[in-house]
Write an enzyme that holds these catalytic residues in place. Sequence first.
Site, PDB file in Angstrom:
ATOM      1  N   HIS A  54      11.329  18.667 -11.317  1.00 10.39           N
ATOM      2  CA  HIS A  54      11.570  18.942 -12.740  1.00 10.39           C
ATOM      3  C   HIS A  54      11.302  17.707 -13.617  1.00 10.39           C
ATOM      4  O   HIS A  54      11.580  16.567 -13.228  1.00 10.39           O
ATOM      5  CB  HIS A  54      13.011  19.417 -12.951  1.00 10.39           C
ATOM      6  CG  HIS A  54      14.019  18.368 -12.605  1.00 10.39           C
ATOM      7  ND1 HIS A  54      14.452  17.432 -13.519  1.00 10.39           N
ATOM      8  CD2 HIS A  54      14.639  18.078 -11.442  1.00 10.39           C
ATOM      9  CE1 HIS A  54      15.315  16.625 -12.935  1.00 10.39           C
ATOM     10  NE2 HIS A  54      15.442  16.991 -11.676  1.00 10.39           N
ATOM     11  N   HIS A  58      -4.317  12.535  -7.850  1.00 11.24           N
ATOM     12  CA  HIS A  58      -4.258  13.304  -6.604  1.00 11.24           C
ATOM     13  C   HIS A  58      -2.866  13.111  -6.012  1.00 11.24           C
ATOM     14  O   HIS A  58      -2.511  12.000  -5.600  1.00 11.24           O
ATOM     15  CB  HIS A  58      -5.327  12.806  -5.632  1.00 11.24           C
ATOM     16  CG  HIS A  58      -5.374  13.577  -4.354  1.00 11.24           C
ATOM     17  ND1 HIS A  58      -6.206  13.245  -3.312  1.00 11.24           N
ATOM     18  CD2 HIS A  58      -4.704  14.681  -3.931  1.00 11.24           C
ATOM     19  CE1 HIS A  58      -6.038  14.099  -2.316  1.00 11.24           C
ATOM     20  NE2 HIS A  58      -5.115  14.971  -2.658  1.00 11.24           N
TER      21      HIS A  58
HETATM   22  C1  LIG Z   1      -2.837   2.421   1.812  1.00 11.42           C
HETATM   23  C2  LIG Z   1      -4.263   2.768   2.204  1.00 11.42           C
HETATM   24  C3  LIG Z   1      -5.070   3.122   0.954  1.00 11.42           C
HETATM   25  C4  LIG Z   1      -4.870   1.539   2.891  1.00 11.42           C
HETATM   26  O1  LIG Z   1      -6.116   1.851   3.366  1.00 11.42           O
HETATM   27  P1  LIG Z   1      -7.068   0.663   3.884  1.00 11.42           P
HETATM   28  O2  LIG Z   1      -7.333  -0.273   2.753  1.00 11.42           O
HETATM   29  O3  LIG Z   1      -8.256   1.309   4.533  1.00 11.42           O
HETATM   30  O4  LIG Z   1      -6.161  -0.127   4.890  1.00 11.42           O
HETATM   31  P2  LIG Z   1      -6.291  -0.295   6.473  1.00 11.42           P
HETATM   32  O5  LIG Z   1      -6.182   1.000   7.191  1.00 11.42           O
HETATM   33  O6  LIG Z   1      -7.482  -1.173   6.734  1.00 11.42           O
HETATM   34  O7  LIG Z   1      -4.962  -1.120   6.791  1.00 11.42           O
HETATM   35  C5  LIG Z   1      -4.763  -2.429   6.285  1.00 11.42           C
HETATM   36  C6  LIG Z   1      -3.342  -2.844   6.646  1.00 11.42           C
HETATM   37  O8  LIG Z   1      -2.407  -2.067   5.875  1.00 11.42           O
HETATM   38  C7  LIG Z   1      -1.560  -1.287   6.747  1.00 11.42           C
HETATM   39  N1  LIG Z   1      -1.441   0.031   6.127  1.00 11.42           N
HETATM   40  C8  LIG Z   1      -2.420   0.896   5.852  1.00 11.42           C
HETATM   41  N2  LIG Z   1      -1.939   1.990   5.295  1.00 11.42           N
HETATM   42  C9  LIG Z   1      -0.606   1.829   5.231  1.00 11.42           C
HETATM   43  C10 LIG Z   1       0.436   2.678   4.771  1.00 11.42           C
HETATM   44  N3  LIG Z   1       0.200   3.879   4.247  1.00 11.42           N
HETATM   45  N4  LIG Z   1       1.698   2.209   4.840  1.00 11.42           N
HETATM   46  C11 LIG Z   1       1.953   0.972   5.380  1.00 11.42           C
HETATM   47  N5  LIG Z   1       0.981   0.140   5.825  1.00 11.42           N
HETATM   48  C12 LIG Z   1      -0.276   0.573   5.766  1.00 11.42           C
HETATM   49  C13 LIG Z   1      -2.282  -1.248   8.086  1.00 11.42           C
HETATM   50  O9  LIG Z   1      -1.376  -1.099   9.160  1.00 11.42           O
HETATM   51  C14 LIG Z   1      -2.973  -2.588   8.094  1.00 11.42           C
HETATM   52  O10 LIG Z   1      -2.028  -3.580   8.433  1.00 11.42           O
HETATM   53  P3  LIG Z   1      -2.454  -4.880   9.310  1.00 11.42           P
HETATM   54  O11 LIG Z   1      -3.462  -5.605   8.473  1.00 11.42           O
HETATM   55  O12 LIG Z   1      -1.163  -5.613   9.466  1.00 11.42           O
HETATM   56  O13 LIG Z   1      -3.019  -4.332  10.572  1.00 11.42           O
HETATM   57  C15 LIG Z   1      -4.326   3.988   3.172  1.00 11.42           C
HETATM   58  O14 LIG Z   1      -3.895   3.655   4.500  1.00 11.42           O
HETATM   59  C16 LIG Z   1      -3.506   5.167   2.696  1.00 11.42           C
HETATM   60  O15 LIG Z   1      -2.309   5.302   2.958  1.00 11.42           O
HETATM   61  N6  LIG Z   1      -4.233   6.073   1.973  1.00 11.42           N
HETATM   62  C17 LIG Z   1      -3.690   7.326   1.518  1.00 11.42           C
HETATM   63  C18 LIG Z   1      -4.128   8.432   2.467  1.00 11.42           C
HETATM   64  C19 LIG Z   1      -3.849   9.814   1.936  1.00 11.42           C
HETATM   65  O16 LIG Z   1      -3.056  10.027   1.049  1.00 11.42           O
HETATM   66  N7  LIG Z   1      -4.578  10.777   2.454  1.00 11.42           N
HETATM   67  C20 LIG Z   1      -4.495  12.139   1.996  1.00 11.42           C
HETATM   68  C21 LIG Z   1      -5.868  12.715   1.836  1.00 11.42           C
HETATM   69  S1  LIG Z   1      -5.845  14.439   1.483  1.00 11.42           S
END
Ligand SMILES: CC(C)(COP(=O)(O)OP(=O)(O)OC[C@H]1O[C@@H](n2cnc3c(N)ncnc32)[C@H](O)[C@@H]1OP(=O)(O)O)[C@@H](O)C(=O)NCCC(=O)NCCS
Length: 214
Positions: A140, A149
Amino acid sequence: MKPVIIIGAGGHAAVVADALQAAGVSVLGFTDADSTKHQSRQCGLPILGGDAIVLAGYDRNEVLLANGVGGVRGTDARRALQLRLQEAGWRFTTVIHPTAIVSPHARVGHGVQLLAGSIVQVSAVIGEGTIVNTAAIVEHDVEVGDYVHVAPRALLCGAVTVGNLSHIGAGAVVRQGIQLGQHTLVGAGAVVVKDFDGGGELVGMPARPAGGIA
Ligand SMILES: CC(C)(COP(=O)(O)OP(=O)(O)OC[C@H]1O[C@@H](n2cnc3c(N)ncnc32)[C@H](O)[C@@H]1OP(=O)(O)O)[C@@H](O)C(=O)NCCC(=O)NCCS
């Protein structure tokens, strides 16, 4: 309702096609810039060709478009595509899956997509071109900006505000009353308990700015 062409032919486009068909809307097919996909099918529907060539064969008054571009980090591409085609006189339909629950006291902008099992509660406002994805909950009095998104199973608690072009990651929780500025990227599973100006990423529980994540 007029038949719909979906712009894009990736995973989000398929979800949009499903939602439209479940709602009884006629979908003519998808467009895609990738010519290797042309004339193939997805979800039983044809990938018709590139959007310029396909749309040249239709009347803007007889066909609506749906935005099939999703986004896992941001929605700038989705916005750019929609604005380009709207400026050319095309209209984007709102997509509401029949299992979405939408309060009659919520306000939903032009071209919004409320996907399967999503909930939009009383007095929520959802801006133009925003996606409330599968099973996401907008509580709400929440105000979500344009081209946001809200990813699957994310939860925006009461009276949260989310700036334009933000991404609220899958399964994230944003505590009641929190304000997030434009271009905020909330990582999957984060729990946001403090306001954030935007223009960056928040991850973890409690969520903090993501040092080291580009
Ligand atoms: C946060 C996010 C954008 C980071 O993506 P990225 O830049 O490609 O990051 P990486 O996967 O290379 O990870 C980098 C570091 O961040 C950490 N990390 C990544 N995503 C994280 C998350 N959601 N929460 C906590 N830590 C996260 C990884 O463990 C990694 O840590 P390290 O360096 O200690 O190993 C992505 O993981 C995320 O959560 N995106 C949203 C996904 C989503 O909503 N999808 C729905 C689609 S319909």
